[in-house]
Design a protein around this motif. Structure first.
Motif, PDB file in Angstrom:
ATOM      1  N   TYR A  63      -2.416   9.097   5.867  1.00  0.00           N
ATOM      2  CA  TYR A  63      -2.192   7.873   5.093  1.00  0.00           C
ATOM      3  C   TYR A  63      -3.273   7.719   4.032  1.00  0.00           C
ATOM      4  CZ  TYR A  63       1.150   6.438   8.634  1.00  0.00           C
ATOM      5  OH  TYR A  63       2.220   6.391   9.472  1.00  0.00           O
ATOM      6  N   ASN A  65      -4.959   4.697   1.394  1.00  0.00           N
ATOM      7  CA  ASN A  65      -5.035   3.252   1.177  1.00  0.00           C
ATOM      8  C   ASN A  65      -4.617   2.891  -0.237  1.00  0.00           C
ATOM      9  OD1 ASN A  65      -6.020   2.772   3.764  1.00  0.00           O
ATOM     10  ND2 ASN A  65      -8.141   3.067   3.124  1.00  0.00           N
ATOM     11  N   CYS A  66      -3.792   1.867  -0.345  1.00  0.00           N
ATOM     12  CA  CYS A  66      -3.415   1.295  -1.633  1.00  0.00           C
ATOM     13  C   CYS A  66      -4.094  -0.076  -1.674  1.00  0.00           C
ATOM     14  CB  CYS A  66      -1.888   1.181  -1.737  1.00  0.00           C
ATOM     15  SG  CYS A  66      -1.283   0.967  -3.418  1.00  0.00           S
ATOM     16  N   ARG A  67      -4.942  -0.290  -2.682  1.00  0.00           N
ATOM     17  CA  ARG A  67      -5.846  -1.445  -2.692  1.00  0.00           C
ATOM     18  C   ARG A  67      -5.476  -2.468  -3.758  1.00  0.00           C
ATOM     19  NH1 ARG A  67     -10.297  -0.445   0.361  1.00  0.00           N
ATOM     20  NH2 ARG A  67     -10.525   1.679   1.126  1.00  0.00           N
ATOM     21  N   THR A  72     -13.007   0.819  -3.865  1.00  0.00           N
ATOM     22  CA  THR A  72     -12.913   0.778  -2.402  1.00  0.00           C
ATOM     23  C   THR A  72     -13.361  -0.574  -1.826  1.00  0.00           C
ATOM     24  OG1 THR A  72     -15.095   1.805  -2.197  1.00  0.00           O
ATOM     25  CG2 THR A  72     -13.175   3.267  -2.141  1.00  0.00           C
ATOM     26  N   VAL A  76      -7.338  -3.463   1.396  1.00  0.00           N
ATOM     27  CA  VAL A  76      -6.184  -2.572   1.506  1.00  0.00           C
ATOM     28  C   VAL A  76      -4.951  -3.436   1.701  1.00  0.00           C
ATOM     29  CG1 VAL A  76      -5.120  -0.748   2.888  1.00  0.00           C
ATOM     30  CG2 VAL A  76      -7.592  -0.727   2.489  1.00  0.00           C
ATOM     31  N   ARG A  78      -1.679  -1.939   1.480  1.00  0.00           N
ATOM     32  CA  ARG A  78      -0.680  -1.058   2.092  1.00  0.00           C
ATOM     33  C   ARG A  78      -1.323   0.274   2.409  1.00  0.00           C
ATOM     34  NH1 ARG A  78       4.572  -2.799   0.984  1.00  0.00           N
ATOM     35  NH2 ARG A  78       4.691  -4.360  -0.630  1.00  0.00           N
ATOM     36  N   ARG A  79      -0.682   0.989   3.309  1.00  0.00           N
ATOM     37  CA  ARG A  79      -1.073   2.367   3.596  1.00  0.00           C
ATOM     38  C   ARG A  79       0.122   3.240   3.246  1.00  0.00           C
ATOM     39  NH1 ARG A  79      -4.881   3.199   8.494  1.00  0.00           N
ATOM     40  NH2 ARG A  79      -3.884   5.162   8.145  1.00  0.00           N
ATOM     41  N   CYS A 115      -0.470  -2.547  -6.117  1.00  0.00           N
ATOM     42  CA  CYS A 115      -1.753  -2.059  -5.621  1.00  0.00           C
ATOM     43  C   CYS A 115      -2.136  -0.758  -6.328  1.00  0.00           C
ATOM     44  CB  CYS A 115      -1.726  -1.873  -4.106  1.00  0.00           C
ATOM     45  SG  CYS A 115      -0.475  -0.733  -3.493  1.00  0.00           S
TER      46      CYS A 115
END
Length: 147
Positions: A63, A65-67, A72, A76, A78-79, A115
């Protein structure tokens, strides 16, 4: 350990010479013509920004991370699963992420997911040249991504 630095110092200048450099602007008649399936000719622009680009999630992790933002430090939202494809609309400059010695500061924005994913984790279909910038003050290409 010193061999690593020696090789890096010796090979880095060679990599700079291998990098493509922009060609001087050509005359309008020198732009190549491509033909679609119906045989209709179209001019091929040096840089055709097409939004969205359908790009596959890549990398070593299952997976990604969609931020909420291009760093960073953002939460997050979504994954995204490796191997699945999503529509990305633009690239925003943000926190630089280094993986295996490669640094990437471009974060690709998905309007459908709302994201950002670091460019390390999207396929080659998603590049600044293909997507263009998101229009922020920190982007070199400030074209409006949402016409």
């Amino acid at each position: 350990m010193q061999l690593k630095y020696l090789l890096t110092g010796a090979l880095l200048p060679l990599g700079l010479f291998a990098s493509p450099t922009p060609e001087p602007e050509a005359a309008a008649e020198a732009v190549p013509e491509v033909f679609d399936s119906a045989g209709q000719g179209q001019s091929l622009n040096e840089r055709a920004i097409v939004r969205p680009q359908h790009c596959t999630i890549i990398g070593d992790s299952t997976y990604v991370n969609c931020r909420r933002g291009p760093a960073t430090k953002w939460s997050v939202t979504r994954r995204l699963r490796r191997g699945e494809a999503y529509d990305f609309w633009c690239v925003r400059s943000g926190e630089c992420v280094t993986i295996d010695g490669f640094r990437n500061c471009g974060w690709h924005f998905s309007r459908q997911l709302d994201c950002y994913v670091n460019g390390h984790y999207t396929s080659n279909a998603c590049t600044l040249a293909r997507l263009g910038g998101c229009g922020g003050a920190d982007d070199d290409d400030a074209a409006d991504p949402f016409p």
